[in-house]
Design an enzyme around this catalytic site. Sequence first.
Site, short mmCIF file in Angstrom:
data_model
loop_
_atom_site.label_atom_id
_atom_site.label_comp_id
_atom_site.label_asym_id
_atom_site.label_seq_id
_atom_site.Cartn_x
_atom_site.Cartn_y
_atom_site.Cartn_z
N GLU A 213 0.83 -1.21 0.00
CA GLU A 213 0.00 0.00 0.00
C GLU A 213 0.86 1.26 0.00
O GLU A 213 0.51 2.27 -0.59
CB GLU A 213 -0.97 -0.01 1.18
CG GLU A 213 -2.16 -0.94 1.01
CD GLU A 213 -1.81 -2.42 1.13
OE1 GLU A 213 -0.71 -2.73 1.62
OE2 GLU A 213 -2.64 -3.26 0.72
N HIS B 183 -12.16 -6.03 7.16
CA HIS B 183 -12.72 -5.56 5.88
C HIS B 183 -13.84 -4.54 6.05
O HIS B 183 -14.35 -4.03 5.07
CB HIS B 183 -13.24 -6.76 5.07
CG HIS B 183 -12.20 -7.78 4.82
ND1 HIS B 183 -12.02 -8.87 5.63
CD2 HIS B 183 -11.23 -7.84 3.88
CE1 HIS B 183 -10.99 -9.58 5.19
NE2 HIS B 183 -10.50 -8.98 4.13
#
Length: 698
Positions: free
Chosen positions: A430, A499
């Site tokens: 990321e 999530h």
Amino acid sequence: MSDYKQDWKPLATPVQPDAPDAGWWLSIYERAWVSRAIDELELTKGYKPSRENPAEGRLKFQFSARGHEVPQLIAAALLDHPHDGAGVYYRSRPFMLGIGLSPFACFASVMHKTAGVSGGRDIGVVFNHQQPGGVTVLPASGDVGAQYTPVVGWAQSIAYRTSRMQQRDWDGAIAMALGGDGSTATNGFWATLNIITPLNYPMVIMIEDNAYALTVPLRYQTSGRSVIDNLASFTGLNITTVDGWQPHALYPVLRDSILAARDNGGPQLVHVRVPRLTGHNSQDSQAYKSKQELEQDLARDPLTALGKYLSEEYSVDSGQLSDIEAAAREQVRLAAEAAWEQGGEPSSQDATSHLFAPPAMIKQTEPKTEGQRVTLQAAIGQCLAEEMERDKTILVFGEDVGRSGGVHRVTDGLQGRFGEERAFDTSLSEEGIVGRAVGMAVNGLRPVPEIQFRKYADPAHEQITDAGTLRWRTNGHFSAPVVLRMPVGYQKMGGDPWHAVCGEAVFAHLPGWQIAYPSNAADAVGLLRTALRGDDPVMFLEHRYLYEHASARRPYPGPDYLLPFGKAATVRPGRDALVITWGDGVHRAAEAAAILAESGQEVEILDLRTIVPYDKEAVLAAVQRIGKALIVHEDNRTCGFGAELAAVIVGEAFSYLDAPVWRVAAEDIPVPCNDILFEAMMPTTRKVHEKLVELLAF
Ligand SMILES: Cc1ncc(C[n+]2csc(CCOP(=O)(O)OP(=O)(O)O)c2C)c(N)n1
């Protein structure tokens, strides 16, 4: 007094690259002395930072580059392509002097004057610079290792501009990153190697190995003597090691690496050993180095070695070398005085300027309200496709975003339609995704990275923070309009700790980011298009439950539909109580309001649509009209964005309130999987309804 801003020129490459003449070497020597003289002057009384008496020293920080000058200046001289880009760190001032930043500007920077590279905002050795017709120095960071991935973005932009956009003036340009040996242990360094090697990007990394990271010796960074040795088997990376105190060897290594990168030879890593002749900064006395080490450092001074080289190989006499040193000291003294006297002081109003781009005149058009309703997910995909068609600089990327179309299917079909260069999969980093996006944005492209789930933005936090402050830190000289898409929240089957995170408040706390959090397909299209045409970094939060849910579907609002940021929508009018919310909260509130309407109670719902900026005017006007306000959000309660809203309402509309300002928000725990626990944690319709009943009865 000479004009230091005008008189200073970038170093030139040698006329004969295979055999630089004495004149060229002397130019390096002269500039190295300017750098050395700056470092030394900064440690004299009147300049030196003084903790005991801060008013006594003109500086607050002093980071010396003594020992690092010569390799940096040679590299600077070799970056002669107008589209070269460089990423630097706090010890890179010699490089900056080499590419064209004047001693005046260096002093103005470190004295925190308006004429400095950050207008007095940054510490003065964390640079940024656009040399007219020359190198772009990407806005640097104080975070060690954070310089690398934005440089990857620059390298990728070069590759994109030459191969896809056929911009021939970019042929031969390269990206170069400078870093210390300690920085080889950072995530940014490894993310960079993993991106540039398989893609063969035109990038050179120069590691200036002074054997210490602050007080920590090299052996703590990795096994073996150095990470560079361990990298020997890294495929696709050409590594060369050289001693900075051997000018005859140093120059060809840098020249060949830079030329190889220019000539499609792929990524190069130049490992230059240098002594750090001073402490890490002015507060560090190097007490941790042995006498023998200190003596060895001095004996390896690359500047002394260069003087010797000039005498022995080019017969430059010692008198000329002394004159150069004396002239540099005088020039530096004058530049320092000039910077102090003429550098300029900002006004207090300047403190908040350049956080965002000047407001653009976005005309709010009316969305089309006829036609088949599309899902939020499909609407975002369609808007991306339309904008990519319009603007060839838009690139969409992230984990699984390319070939498969994304785990949320939002980018489905984009690679097939626009090709792999514009819609692509990335390595699983990321930091790499966001960092390279920053470099691309600074380069002038329009990156639209996706973080697969909100929680997984955690490894990118450093790049996210620095991207937000980039415009401010550079006093408005640079901007990084990245549109960072990120799914948030629970989905049809519920949630889990990894999530289903929302976490918009963490981002709202970061200066410089705008945040969109749409509750329906039409708003998402309007906001995304505005983001893609603006000049600020935008966090675009997409709620997972709403991706496909019927309640968020709308007729596609049209290919030109734009929605300005900071304009809330009254999605349900009412007079008895007000709910202020966004994203999925809008739907929970709507369900609760529908139940209350059956008993004749009218709840107004205000959908903020964007968190930064938020529509303060609309919030206060609605509170003043209705007098009772409930804030609903899915982010955790404590320090959630609702806390900010409540404080503003109480602070600015207190006398209009008929009840306390309450919040229905997620509990301060991670999102649980079990349905009972999930229900207990979430701001459900039932909880919103119950709190509204209480509020209405107050
Ligand atoms: C991410 C991060 N962690 C810690 C620091 C504090 N810090 C500043 S410089 C430094 C040492 C860096 O050493 P190296 O990369 O070898 O460069 P050098 O200073 O030796 O040139 C540290 C730990 C920082 N600025 N950023």
